[in-house]
Write an enzyme that holds these catalytic residues in place. Sequence first.
Site, PDB file in Angstrom:
ATOM      1  N   ASP A   5       1.069  -1.214  -0.084  1.00 44.16           N
ATOM      2  CA  ASP A   5      -0.062   0.106   0.010  1.00 44.16           C
ATOM      3  C   ASP A   5       0.769   1.251   0.155  1.00 44.16           C
ATOM      4  OD1 ASP A   5      -3.179   0.527   1.776  1.00 44.16           O
ATOM      5  OD2 ASP A   5      -1.998   1.708   0.050  1.00 44.16           O
TER       6      ASP A   5
HETATM    7  C1  GLC Z   1      -4.394   4.405  -0.486  1.00 47.59           C
HETATM    8  C2  GLC Z   1      -5.170   3.004  -0.274  1.00 47.59           C
HETATM    9  C3  GLC Z   1      -5.364   2.107  -1.275  1.00 47.59           C
HETATM   10  C4  GLC Z   1      -4.878   2.801  -2.493  1.00 47.59           C
HETATM   11  C5  GLC Z   1      -3.689   3.358  -2.487  1.00 47.59           C
HETATM   12  C6  GLC Z   1      -3.508   4.270  -3.724  1.00 47.59           C
HETATM   13  O1  GLC Z   1      -3.828   4.905   0.671  1.00 47.59           O
HETATM   14  O2  GLC Z   1      -4.904   2.520   1.118  1.00 47.59           O
HETATM   15  O3  GLC Z   1      -6.446   1.403  -1.165  1.00 47.59           O
HETATM   16  O4  GLC Z   1      -4.962   1.946  -3.658  1.00 47.59           O
HETATM   17  O5  GLC Z   1      -3.297   4.153  -1.425  1.00 47.59           O
HETATM   18  O6  GLC Z   1      -4.016   5.331  -3.790  1.00 47.59           O
END
Ligand code: GLC
Length: 709
Positions: A251
């Site tokens: 993430d």
């Molecule tokens: C965010 C989320 C994730 C998302 C990523 C890119 O913080 O936790 O679900 O795909 O970052 O935006």
Amino acid sequence: MNATLSPDRRAELLTAAMTDAEKQTLTFGYFASTLGPDQPKPPEGSRAGSAGYVPGIPRLGIPPQWQTDAGVGVATQGAAAVKRERTALPSGLATAATWDPDIAFEGGAMIGDEARRSGFNVMLAGGVDLMREPRNGRNFEYAGEDPLLAGRIVGAQIAGIQSNRIIATVKHFALNDQETDRQGSGDSAIDRAAARMSDLLAFQFAIEAGNPGAVMCAYNRVNGPWACESPWLLTDVLRRDWRYPGFVMSDWGAVHSTVASANAGLEQDSGAPFDDKPYFGPPLAAAIREGAVTHARLDQMARRIVRSMFAHGLLDLPISEQPIDYAAHAAVTRKDAEEGAVLLKNEGALLPLAPALRRIAVIGGHADRGVLAGGGSSLVYPRGGNAVADLKPTSWPGPVMYYPSAPLDAIRKQAPGAIVRFADGTDVAAATALARESDVAIVFGTQWAGESFDVPLMLDGDQDALIAAVAAANTRTVVVLETGGPVLAPWAERVPAVLEAWYPGTEGGEAIARLLFGETAPSGRLPATFPRSLAQLPHPQAPHSGETRYSEGGAVGYKWFDKTGAVPQFAFGHGLTYTRLAYRRLRARAEGGTVRADFQVTNTGSRAGVAVAQLYVGPVGGGWEAPKRLGGWRRLALAPGASSAASVIIDPRLLATWDEGLRQWRIAAGDYRVMLADSARDIRETATVRLSARALPADWKPPTAHALH
Ligand code: GLC
């Protein structure tokens, strides 16, 4: 580039042709939007306003990975100057409430089409974290409290997205079940066997049904280690036991080490500069030089990434920006919203409303402007812009978005002969006066939820008081809810009709009106229990920081209510329609080491309707985390008077408990109850089946994998 070879073989050949520097290129991703004027610019070649970008290797014909969020459509990051305006599905929870893998697939196919035509070949969609905590701010992005329902529905959405020959990403692996302190000291502590039979089982079913090219490891810790450096999650469970062939991306800002994460099974460090410092890239190169990360591991990292790229068409079918058929896509999101709305109450058959009604009051919820959407990285900006601007917070995790699909306009279209008047609900006296002089009052209740925060289990502000006042002023009151998940409903006994529309997407206003007037009948069923009070929850106090000991183990949602004997406001699996359904002739028998159930459903009413016949199973002698589990279901559309026979084969892992020591599923010999039901608390028929003992290895899969397409 020989497309007749397997993805594995092609990945082997391609990786062998790469330099170490090229392999490392694939393991490091960038945030592809700007965080603000003084922040680094997104990389050259990335798509403005999008979530991520991993450079390609032109020398070898490897394209960049253009990554877009997420579960309801092509999102744009909030700080982006220009918003990509696209179609939004209703929330993931609404799609789960359809109990219909086909519509989940169709919705996935639609958003994947918009992603590909917008220049994206990786969609960060497939959120399947279990609703362990009904106040989790991101419940709207996921698929509820049951591993089978959540896994099957999200797996179907993933399959739909990938039918466009792009990569989908099951996330957030694992136990990212609340937003409070998700990146801080938040440690999801749970018995490992319990995790296997709950949160991890949802991922297992989703991976089997959808075959996602990527897994996104989560922000939180799990039993100590960060999820993105957990050998248990990323190697033991995901690769050794589930034999997952794809790659793991982090993430955005979820990586905390170079060596520990690389050696645990992380392939891609996402979203620079979100980490506190880069962990892959130069630090990874240094770790390889020092031997802390082996060269063989670097090869494996690159190989897993390109294997998924081959498997999902990224090298064979390059993407390019194309026009989008928004009219066709509007029909898909509207159908999903109509099938996902759940009719919770309908006393005196107040619904469907007769078009001949003369005076209709529409109250609250900005229903004169649009329908609510959830906040955070998954937010899709609609064509037509935000219907209600400047609601706080206007920046992350905002904006608070209302899609320009106004229920009021759609209601007026459904009842052209009626006088339909709107009160915004800020003035309760005016709203109740309008309700009093109307034939029916439709009052909207909203709860805005979003990423990075948890929410109280209730409607925003003082809408409960508004609803109670309107219901007191007119006995023919319909409540329409637009919420991120379950909410307490203190007015429920005093309101004859309640429709849960969730976040209904960019055609939500139309969908709500068509359901209220019976153009289509509600068929949704709750994917999550609506508690009667906070005291009924495993953790009555609000989600807190620090260790969250999930002492309830696998007893999530209705399982907890069965175990404790608590009576919910509305049960898992509950949902009404505009006809009556009879469940009959249940026959259950042992077959092929599991249970097969045959039954019949009849539409005994005068209108067409859809039954969602549920099969629950449980050992007569107890011994599980809770008395029963959902073992299967069938969604059957029935004309008035029609009957349909159906059968369900229960996945044997749902009849077993996980033995952590032996690392296998074990079905205990004995008698098992098979229950044919209309909800977790409305059992219509029961049969008993005797099973002999059976052990299934950790990598066991059903013979006809649940891949739905
Ligand atoms: C965010 C989320 C994730 C998302 C990523 C890119 O913080 O936790 O679900 O795909 O970052 O935006």
